[in-house]
Design a protein around this motif. Structure first.
Motif, short mmCIF file in Angstrom:
data_model
loop_
_atom_site.label_atom_id
_atom_site.label_comp_id
_atom_site.label_asym_id
_atom_site.label_seq_id
_atom_site.Cartn_x
_atom_site.Cartn_y
_atom_site.Cartn_z
N GLU A 124 0.84 -1.20 0.00
CA GLU A 124 0.00 0.00 0.00
C GLU A 124 0.87 1.25 0.00
N GLU A 125 1.96 1.21 0.77
CA GLU A 125 2.88 2.33 0.81
C GLU A 125 3.42 2.66 -0.58
N ARG A 128 0.76 4.27 -2.70
CA ARG A 128 0.54 5.67 -2.33
C ARG A 128 1.71 6.54 -2.81
N GLU A 129 2.90 5.99 -2.73
CA GLU A 129 4.09 6.71 -3.21
C GLU A 129 3.98 6.95 -4.72
N SER A 132 1.70 9.74 -5.69
CA SER A 132 1.87 11.01 -4.97
C SER A 132 1.95 12.22 -5.89
N GLY A 140 -10.48 10.98 -2.09
CA GLY A 140 -9.61 10.81 -0.93
C GLY A 140 -8.60 9.68 -1.14
N TYR A 141 -8.47 9.19 -2.36
CA TYR A 141 -7.46 8.22 -2.81
C TYR A 141 -7.68 6.77 -2.35
N GLN A 142 -8.42 6.58 -1.26
CA GLN A 142 -8.51 5.25 -0.65
C GLN A 142 -8.95 4.19 -1.66
N ARG B 696 -0.49 10.48 0.10
CA ARG B 696 0.24 10.09 1.31
C ARG B 696 -0.17 10.91 2.54
N LEU B 698 -3.29 11.22 3.80
CA LEU B 698 -4.59 10.89 4.37
C LEU B 698 -4.60 9.51 5.02
N PRO B 699 -5.37 9.39 6.09
CA PRO B 699 -5.52 8.07 6.71
C PRO B 699 -6.60 7.29 5.98
N ARG B 700 -6.73 6.03 6.30
CA ARG B 700 -7.90 5.28 5.83
C ARG B 700 -9.11 5.74 6.62
N VAL B 701 -10.22 5.88 5.93
CA VAL B 701 -11.45 6.31 6.59
C VAL B 701 -12.34 5.08 6.78
#
Lengths: 169, 765
Positions: A124-125, A128-129, A132, A140-142, B696, B698-701
């Motif tokens: 996941e890191e 996200r990298e 970026s 919210g990218y999730q 990078r 934001l937390p998980r919601v």
């Protein structure tokens, strides 16, 4: 303004474009070739919406000039789906709910494609990298992260074949 | 029900994911020219002369227009405050005001031509802070007394008596900053002049029908002379309401007799759009020892900018919408929307309610601490149940508020995991301090006050001979998933397969008059309009089927795009077959049905503001977890939990997406986003300098949905758009308080603010 002739391959097809060397790649794609799937979100390399693959690497097409382009291979979002069907990554984006307004999606998908090509099992890191440099204001990218991770999950050890494997749109 | 309640994939997702979705800037018309707008570099100045001769002489330039080329009519989004001109007349009132425009054969030529336009300005004294703009002797911007666009006043109950009977009174000043919606698709227009003097306009717009009325006035036309088509839209968040860009594009198109496209650059969009109304809020509240809210008094001062977009109703919203969030009885509000020489401000997800929620929920948190209550019990003490009528007459048919408070607390574990730094709790003493904060919110789902003539919704259904069901409606998907939600509602209400539902794009020539997307109204009102249309279509279809199948209509029902007999389930006929028979027997006339929904709302009284503005009201509670780096002042949001009362979840995954996006925007507002304006000039109009959250940051919601099923929503559903953002900034602020014992009452909360406050704290200890 002097013009020059540029030959390039876009999504596997050969093109010859006569244009100013200072013309941006995004304008060549959208205006000269007519591929409008690549979006302009800022024009300054800050949002990533215009990301395409240049010889396999993701680049902001608003920052690349036509003069830098001779004999290059470009892949745009249109190059990922064929005849109305989506590839695995695009389909996983939809399944995950990663596409809301869709304006950033072409860039996000190109980055995801490049990442999974290089690194079929990212953390996941790492996802996200990789994302970026791409901005999204809706999700919210999730779910974008989840869509890429779900694609990695669904791919077998050979990364390119499953990515080009077509699923029904 | 087959589709409602399930997370079907977005029905238009394949187009969006494959690059084939056509956005406005992708529209290409024969002979299309490219327009650019010359904007004021001054915050306030007289225009002493404009010379366009050099620009007009540049080869490739087809038109250069100034105020002289416009109808010169004053107009505006709200008829009571019409202070717009398409191009500036005699003076400019903010940096970015439209002064002249050019249409040319390409963007580069248009850009060169702009540089050749000579405008002589004479700078005027200017004022940027709305509090200063209200003072006697401040420069007059639009000729209004003390620059006040609209004063707002409201009082209910015995406010003074309730304050004197309170066990605890708290009073503070708050400030919420001017932030930019930052939709990924910049503002744009493609306009084609028609030979009848009218226009066809391709616009990314939330309110095609309402804006058409405004644009007709500005252009000196009848509304029917203007056709607005809304293709795929790349985000809006309140920003894509009326835009002068659309009108400048029409003036250019008329001047050169060819279609014109204008697409704002991102820098231009920062000053050409309408960001959130910055507000100064003075809030005073009285509390009883057991946590009950005894009284509330507030003064709000909001910056309108140089011309009026939506700040008056936004300030009004800030003044009193939260009064229906809890069981208040004694409330008093005064508000002013004030002209300033800054970018005109407008709607941004929350419409003033998010500004006031920041103040209110911060103060409630503070009161809980002082009364030695926890953040959950103080809110539950004042929460409103289903069937509650608020102090202003709002009839809250369904309320899941208490459950959202309990659920948010439960899933986050906040009560057992707080640091309590503010009340001497253990902060660990290290560099990194962790904290958790809770905040609630309410919102409307629809707003009768917005467009007085009506606030309902409708739809038209055409069942085609191939069995496809085409649905025409006038609300607007801006990327939030409304098209999918409507398709799910249509499919279930009609008994059709989802893949047979075809949602038409909004086109004012074909679609019903829809008010559009704002006030979290889409799912509730638009969804009801679709449901009613589907029900009418089903009735018509069953009649036709009874005739075709030779069966009693009362024996028939629908399922999977087929009509079947309940007496003999073997008797099944596809929709297409019935529609074809219907149509062939009637000279090709399609099987067409329409339906509408008019909610039982009451516009607020002009004087007293008593009314019932929405068919349904929504609630939500969020918990944020932060980590504050006390050495460098950085705040990281490390966890996030959100519980929302959505009436009924039509598509849980799309709902989660709305919540996650709203939380991201709220975290940006809390910590990094701020339009920096110095002497009226915008200093950070780029994504490099205006930092919206990245992947990078934001937390998980974790989302949770409470479904009390509202009698006024389609299948019980209510909206989600705005409440997803309302409580975020203050949940973060409350979490920071929990981490370091410092309460921030001004946004954004930057690292330097944290460091300064920590230094002040250590001086005082």
């Amino acid at each position: 303004m002097s013009k020059r002739s540029i030959t390039l391959t876009v999504n596997g097809d050969p093109y010859e474009v006569v244009t100013a060397g200072t013309k941006r790649l995004i304008d060549v794609l959208r205006n000269e070739i007519g591929l409008t799937g690549t979006k302009e979100g800022c024009g300054e390399g800050e949002c990533g919406a215009c990301t395409v693959l240049l010889n396999g690497d993701p680049v902001n097409s608003c920052l690349v000039l036509a003069g830098q382009l001779n004999d290059v291979e470009i892949v745009t979002i249109e190059g990922l789906s064929e005849a109305g069907s989506l590839n695995l990554l695009q389909d996983k984006f939809l399944e995950a709910g990663a596409v809301q307004c869709g304006f950033c999606s072409p860039g996000m998908i190109m980055v995801g494609y490049a990442l999974l090509t290089d690194n079929p099992k990212p953390t996941e890191e790492e996802v996200r990298e990789a994302l970026s440099g791409n901005l999204c204001r809706c999700t919210g990218y999730q779910k974008i992260v989840d869509g890429i991770l779900a694609t990695a999950e669904a791919m077998d050890s050979s990364p390119l074949r499953p990515l080009s494997e077509r699923v029904e749109a | 029900m087959k589709y409602v309640g399930t997370s079907v994939k977005a029905v238009d997702g394949a187009q969006r994911a494959s690059g084939t979705a056509q956005f406005v800037t992708d529209v290409r018309l024969p002979g299309m020219l490219h327009g650019r707008i010359l904007r004021s570099p001054h915050a306030h100045a007289l225009i002493k002369g404009i010379d366009v001769s050099r620009a007009a002489a540049l080869p490739g330039v087809k038109a250069v227009v100034t105020h002289e080329d416009t109808p010169g009519v004053s107009f505006g989004p709200i008829t009571a405050f019409e202070d717009w001109q398409i191009l500036a007349k005699d003076k400019v009132r903010f940096e970015g005001e439209e002064v002249a425009a050019v249409a040319a054969i390409d963007e580069a030529t248009a850009a060169r031509a702009l540089e050749l336009i000579e405008v002589k300005y004479e700078p005027l004294p200017a004022v940027f802070d709305p509090r200063e703009a209200m003072e006697e002797g401040a420069p007059s911007i639009n000729g209004r007394e003390r620059n006040i666009v609209m004063p707002f006043k409201l009082e209910r109950g015995d406010v003074d008596g309730a304050f004197s009977g309170s066990d605890l009174v708290i009073e503070h000043d708050y400030f919420t900053s001017q932030v930019y919606q930052a939709y990924m698709e910049p503002i744009a227009a493609v306009v084609r002049p028609e030979t009848n003097g009218g226009f066809t306009m391709w616009l990314p717009i939330q309110i095609p029908n309402k804006s058409r009325l405004t644009y007709a006035k500005a252009l000196g036309l009848a509304p029917e002379d203007i056709r607005v088509i809304k293709p795929f839209m790349g985000g809006a968040f309140g920003a894509k309401m009326e835009s002068d860009v659309h009108l400048v594009c029409a003036v250019l198109a008329r001047a050169c007799g060819r279609p014109v496209r204008i697409a704002l650059s991102r820098r231009e969009d920062f000053v050409g759009g309408n960001p959130r109304v910055p507000m100064y809020i003075h809030l005073k509240m009285g509390f009883m020892r057991d946590g009950r809210f005894a009284a509330k008094e507030v003064e709000v001062i909001g910056a309108n900018g140089g011309r009026t977009v939506y700040s008056p109703p936004i300030v009004a919203t800030a003044c009193y919408r939260v009064d229906s969030a809890y069981s208040f009885e004694n409330v008093r509000s005064v508000g002013y929307s004030v002209d300033t020489n800054t970018v005109p401000t407008g709607a941004f997800r929350g419409f003033g309610n998010s500004q006031m929620t920041f103040a209110l929920e911060g103060m409630i948190d503070e009161a809980a601490d002082k009364l030695e209550l926890n953040p959950v019990e103080i809110r539950l003490k004042n929460a409103v149940p289903s069937g509650f009528v608020s102090v202003h007459g709002w009839e809250i048919m369904s309320s899941g508020q208490a459950e959202t408070i309990e659920n948010a607390a439960r899933i986050s574990g906040i009560l057992g995991r707080r640091s309590r730094a503010g009340s001497g709790g253990g902060t660990g003493g290290g560099v990194l301090r962790r904290g958790m904060g809770l905040a609630s919110c309410n919102h409307v789902s629809g707003n009768k006050a917005f467009f007085p003539p009506f606030d309902g919704s409708s739809s038209i259904f055409r069942i085609a001979e191939d069995g496809r069901v085409q649905v025409f409606q006038g609300e607007c998907d801006m990327g939030q998933g409304q098209t999918t939600v409507f398709a799910q509602i249509a499919a279930d209400a009609l008994g059709a397969r989802l893949e047979d539902i075809v949602m038409a794009e909004v086109d004012t020539q074909i679609s019903p008059f829809g008010l559009g997307s704002f006030a979290t109204r889409g799912t509730t009102l638009g969804g009801m309009g679709v449901k009613r249309g589907a029900e009418a279509a089903k009735e018509m279809l069953l009649q036709a089927a009874a005739e075709y199948m030779g069966v009693e209509v009362s024996d028939l029902d629908t399922e999977d795009s087929e009509v079947y007999s309940s007496k003999d389930p073997e008797k099944r006929v596809r929709f297409g077959e019935i529609a074809k028979d219907f149509m062939f027997a009637r000279g090709g006339m399609p099987l067409l049905a329409q339906g509408y929904y008019n909610p039982n709302t009451v516009a607020p009284d002009a004087e007293t503001k008593y009314g019932n503005v929405a068919p349904a009201y929504v609630f939500g509670t969020h918990v944020a977890e932060v980590e504050v780096d006390t050495e460098i002042g950085e705040v990281k949001v490390t966890g996030y939990w959100a519980s929302h009362d959505v009436g009924r979840a039509i598509n849980p995954r799309l709902l989660e997406g709305q919540v996650e996006g709203g939380v991201a925007q709220g975290i940006g507002w809390a910590l990094t986003e701020d339009m920096v304006v110095e002497e009226g000039l915008n200093k950070n109009p780029t994504f490099l300098d205006y930092r919206i959250p990245g992947s990078r940051d934001l937390p998980r919601v974790v989302s949770d949905f409470v479904e009390p099923v509202d009698p006024n929503g389609p299948f019980g559903a209510k909206g989600i758009g705005e409440p997803a953002l309302n409580p975020v900034a203050v949940a973060v602020a409350n979490a920071i308080y929990d981490a370091i014992g410092i309460r921030f009452r001004s946004l954004p909360i930057r690292p330097q603010d944290i460091l300064d406050a920590l230094e002040e704290q250590s001086r005082q200890r």
